[in-house]
Design an enzyme around this catalytic site. Structure first.
Site, PDB file in Angstrom:
ATOM      1  N   GLU A 396      50.471  88.792  22.363  1.00 42.84           N
ATOM      2  CA  GLU A 396      49.787  89.769  22.846  1.00 42.84           C
ATOM      3  C   GLU A 396      48.721  89.958  22.284  1.00 42.84           C
ATOM      4  O   GLU A 396      48.382  91.416  22.003  1.00 42.84           O
ATOM      5  CB  GLU A 396      50.994  90.925  22.951  1.00 42.84           C
ATOM      6  CG  GLU A 396      52.352  90.653  23.704  1.00 42.84           C
ATOM      7  CD  GLU A 396      52.834  91.854  24.341  1.00 42.84           C
ATOM      8  OE1 GLU A 396      52.782  92.877  23.775  1.00 42.84           O
ATOM      9  OE2 GLU A 396      53.857  91.785  24.923  1.00 42.84           O
ATOM     10  N   GLU A 472      58.583  86.038  25.951  1.00 41.82           N
ATOM     11  CA  GLU A 472      59.383  87.492  25.863  1.00 41.82           C
ATOM     12  C   GLU A 472      59.778  88.034  26.898  1.00 41.82           C
ATOM     13  O   GLU A 472      59.287  88.032  28.273  1.00 41.82           O
ATOM     14  CB  GLU A 472      58.388  88.425  25.045  1.00 41.82           C
ATOM     15  CG  GLU A 472      58.868  89.208  23.881  1.00 41.82           C
ATOM     16  CD  GLU A 472      58.181  90.045  23.167  1.00 41.82           C
ATOM     17  OE1 GLU A 472      57.159  89.377  22.608  1.00 41.82           O
ATOM     18  OE2 GLU A 472      58.230  91.413  23.585  1.00 41.82           O
TER      19      GLU A 472
HETATM   20  C1  GAL Z   1      56.410  93.299  23.257  1.00 43.64           C
HETATM   21  C2  GAL Z   1      55.993  93.181  22.103  1.00 43.64           C
HETATM   22  C3  GAL Z   1      57.224  93.263  21.123  1.00 43.64           C
HETATM   23  C4  GAL Z   1      57.718  94.462  21.340  1.00 43.64           C
HETATM   24  C5  GAL Z   1      58.294  94.662  22.821  1.00 43.64           C
HETATM   25  C6  GAL Z   1      59.319  95.644  22.945  1.00 43.64           C
HETATM   26  O1  GAL Z   1      55.320  93.855  24.558  1.00 43.64           O
HETATM   27  O2  GAL Z   1      55.312  91.761  22.044  1.00 43.64           O
HETATM   28  O3  GAL Z   1      56.573  93.159  19.967  1.00 43.64           O
HETATM   29  O4  GAL Z   1      56.985  95.482  21.051  1.00 43.64           O
HETATM   30  O5  GAL Z   1      57.190  94.563  23.706  1.00 43.64           O
HETATM   31  O6  GAL Z   1      59.455  95.645  24.301  1.00 43.64           O
END
Ligand code: GAL
Length: 775
Positions: A396, A472
């Site tokens: 990100e 993710e």
């Molecule tokens: C994502 C991020 C992670 C964590 C997650 C929580 O956007 O990459 O590190 O913060 O959200 O939902």
């Protein structure tokens, strides 16, 4: 170099000097994390910042973002060590120091590492006294507002003293690549040698898992690297949940005498990625059912312990996990050893920031100076692990939106290719449309998509050559064993007064979504090669949605809690990702008469009938049209009455599950996960304490404080209920249960076998359990 370190948790003048008097400092062992000692406090690393990625554009106060623990205190470590008289070169190898470390040997200063997650080696030959005792001092100066999650603090990974002769293998000297061609396996070896000469001979020996030699050679070494290739006519592949590891040992000989030796394991496997078929390992198309993991080990903090990491991996594999994303930084090297051994594929990730910072003192500050070195070091350290299948150059990163961002991506991608042409590069892209518009998405080999399953189809149609996966996914939040009566979808999730989130797991922050949505997308789009769910375990820090609600200090995202106890959600993944047949019913059955309660079940069965005290409440089916009913069975608005709730598979009545109303608590069940552990000073035993009634039914709503003491050859380390807002320091010898449970961690004492005993005392009396420690 594990034992015999002196430590002080403050900045001390002259502590770097050889003859400094550290007699009053306390003794610690490495790996060590001093921040986990606490106390939790709302002022620890309080951050005021916007979170652009989450749509928070005005600065807000974050308390507990890095765990409300003192991660930004300066500290010192000192240790005496002896160097042999006949040694010529001396190195210190650090697997990670958190962070901004400086190394002093006999008062002489060496650059440590800014980035706490990098492994590195320091040549201290100029400073050491040979055949004598030497003094090592290490200072750590972690900065506040430097992370979005708990980092830990101190020398939290292993340290090694490495002594060499004139001719030697340097740090990470061996590159092993394998290839299968024409049904034969080729093992290509390249070793670096310092001070090559015509008197130097290098021997390579490759052995299989049983120690049988499958290839060996010995050759002279004229330049600073030696190359060898072995061809195996028969071989075994390393695969998912099907590990097979070979070992290569390289030795340097001078006049027939061995002067150095280096050994590493590797695996033979093929990996391919295809924009239509997805991920192909050893010829088989395979979906990655992965999880993301931060590096902390719950109550142990960031101090690495192989037994704790192995326990995590075993629990993850039980629910069907085959992929592990090291979020968002290089892991302890032993994590990759474990992934090699258990057969998990790994996304190895370098950083969470490039030049553009997410937090005031984030990595962005150091990027220009250190990014190349940190990336190269990660790859050189990790490239022989068969488990590692891709290099992630960032998560990100804010440059996704910048017109010039692609340049950095290109630069990092090229470094990866130079260091390892055999693996693809990737990145976790969150601003997905931007990443495609600015071109960052095209600079990596695999476009990781964070939280956008709704875009998979259109991206695939528009960019048919781009290889896609969910880097993710999910990010639903819950507190283990805690339920609200009604299972309502909450998006975005809002803070609650008790700082708990319902285990129906239907709440998620605005960028996230129920994990079932990803299940559906993964089924629907075979070209998406898998997912990495956020996260396998709760981790310390980032207690979303409690950004400013001390004592909330740990994440709610985990499928397991910080103590490794199952949240109900484990069973959803198990039903989707394994072939096991079971029914898992929820919530608990201790409500107030007259309450209206929703009942859900996770199961791989196709139809399930629910009975309350023997009366049928109907047969439920999954509904693929309704996301939240697509992977669970739902009975809405059940009028609560105490007794027994029974769920039975309609097709196979032997598959069933029952929950009962618990009566008054009468005792604490104390159950060690293992009956014996090694007396090696590292082995842990996790002991679950459960409040039960006289029938042995778990009492889910009768939480009490338990007090712990140990005798015999074990050490009490910590206790953890998994409650994300428990203000008590983990190492205190007491803990209040959460939903009737809590976990105690004890550790063996080195070379001291025997029988240890844990005593758990509470208002329910005293219970004991024995744990053997064996050599
Ligand atoms: C994502 C991020 C992670 C964590 C997650 C929580 O956007 O990459 O590190 O913060 O959200 O939902």
């Amino acid at each position: 170099m594990k034992y015999g370190w002196k430590f002080i948790r403050e900045d001390v003048q002259d502590a770097h000097l050889e003859h400094f008097d550290d007699a009053n400092w306390r003794e610690v062992r490495i790996p060590h994390d001093y921040a986990i000692e606490g106390p939790f406090h709302p002022d620890n690393d309080k951050q005021v910042s916007e979170v652009i990625a989450d749509g928070i554009i005005r600065p807000i106060v974050h308390v507990g973002r890095t765990g409300a623990l003192p991660i930004a205190e300066k500290a010192w470590y000192r240790k005496k060590f002896f160097v042999q008289a006949n040694t010529k070169k001396v190195f210190l190898e650090f697997d990670g120091i958190m962070s901004n470390s400086t190394i002093y040997v006999n008062s002489l200063k060496y650059q440590g590492r800014v980035y706490g997650y990098s492994s590195f080696s320091v040549d201290i030959s100029d400073a050491v006294k040979f055949g004598a005792e030497n003094t090592l001092a290490v200072s750590v100066s972690p900065e506040d507002t430097s992370s979005r999650w708990y980092t830990g603090a101190g020398i939290y990974r292993a340290v090694r003293l490495v002594e060499k002769a004139d001719h030697y293998f340097p740090y990470c000297p061996l590159r092993v690549t394998t290839e299968i061609r024409n049904n034969k396996a080729f093992i290509d070896l390249e070793a670096s040698i310092v001070n090559p000469s015509q008197d130097v001979e290098v021997e390579f020996v490759v052995t299989d898992r049983d120690g049988m030699v499958v290839g060996s050679s010995r050759k002279r070494c004229y330049i600073d690297s030696v190359y060898e290739v072995f061809k195996l006519n028969s071989y075994r592949c390393w695969g998912i949940w099907n590990s097979y590891l070979y070992t290569v040992t390289a030795k340097i000989f001078i006049d027939g005498k061995e002067v150095d030796c280096y050994s590493t394991r590797f695996g033979i496997r093929t990996i391919e990625f295809d924009s239509n078929k997805g991920f192909i390992i050893n010829g088989a198309v395979t979906k990655i059912k992965g999880i993301c993991m931060h590096h902390d080990l719950g109550a142990l903090g960031a101090a690495f312990n192989k037994y704790a990491a192995e326990r995590q991996i075993e629990k993850l594999i039980k629910m069907g996990v085959n992929g592990y994303r090291c979020a968002h930084n290089p892991p302890a090297p032993e994590v990759l050893d474990l992934c090699d051994e258990y057969g998990l594929v790994v996304m190895d990730e370098a950083y969470d920031e490039w030049q553009m910072k997410k937090v005031k003192n984030g990595y962005g500050k150091h990027f220009d100076k250190w990014a190349k070195q940190d990336l190269v070091d990660m790859i050189r350290r990790d490239r022989n692990h068969p488990s590692v299948i891709m290099w992630s150059i960032g998560n990100e990163i804010l440059e996704q939106r910048e017109e010039d961002g692609y340049k950095v991506a290109r630069y990092l991608h090229r470094i990866c290719k130079q260091e390892d042409p055999t693996r693809p590069t990737t990145a976790g892209l969150s601003m997905t449309e931007d990443a495609f518009r600015t071109g960052i998405a095209f600079e990596v080999d695999l476009a990781g998509i964070n939280y956008k399953p709704h875009l998979y189809e259109q991206l695939h149609l528009k960019y048919p050559d781009v290889i896609l996966y969910g880097s993710e996914t999910g990010s639903t939040v819950s507190t283990r064993g805690y339920f609200e009566k009604r299972a309502t979808i909450e998006h975005p999730i809002k803070p609650k007064e008790n700082l708990k989130e319902s285990s129906f797991d239907l709440g998620s922050p605005n960028w996230a979504y129920p994990y079932e949505r990803e299940f559906l997308a993964q089924d629907q789009y075979p070209f998406v090669f898998g997912e990495f769910v956020w996260t396998g375990f709760d981790y310390i820090g980032e207690p979303t949605p409690y950004r400013n609600h001390f004592p909330a200090r740990s994440s709610y995202f985990g499928i397991y809690d910080t103590a490794g106890m199952e949240k109900d959600r484990v069973y959803s993944f198990k039903s989707k990702w394994t072939d096991e047949k079971f029914i898992h019913l929820m919530p608990h059955w201790n409500w107030t008469e007259g309450d209206i309660v929703d009942v859900h079940a996770y199961s791989s069965c196709s139809k399930v009938e629910l009975f309350l005290n023997g009366r049928s409440l109907g047969i439920a089916k999954k509904n693929s049209k309704d996301e939240t009913k697509s992977h669970r069975f739902v009975w809405e608005k059940v009028l609560y009455e105490p007794g027994e709730l029974l769920a039975v598979s309609v097709d196979n009545p032997s598959i069933k599950s029952c929950i009962k109303t618990a009566q008054e608590p009468t005792t604490v069940l104390v159950e060690p996960e293992k009956v014996s552990i090694f007396a090696d000073g590292d082995a842990l035993c996790y002991i679950k304490c459960t409040i039960v009634d006289k029938q042995g039914t778990v009492c889910p709503c009768s939480d009490i404080q338990l007090n712990f003491s140990v005798t015999g050859p074990i050490e009490y380390i910590a206790a953890d209920s998994g409650y994300q807002a428990d203000e008590r320091t983990f190492g205190e010898p007491y803990c209040k249960t959460l939903s009737g449970k809590c976990m105690v961690i004890i550790r063996s004492i080195k070379d001291t076998p025997g029988t240890g005993m844990l005593t758990v005392s509470s208002e329910l009396g005293e219970q004991t359990v024995e744990i053997d420690t064996v050599l």
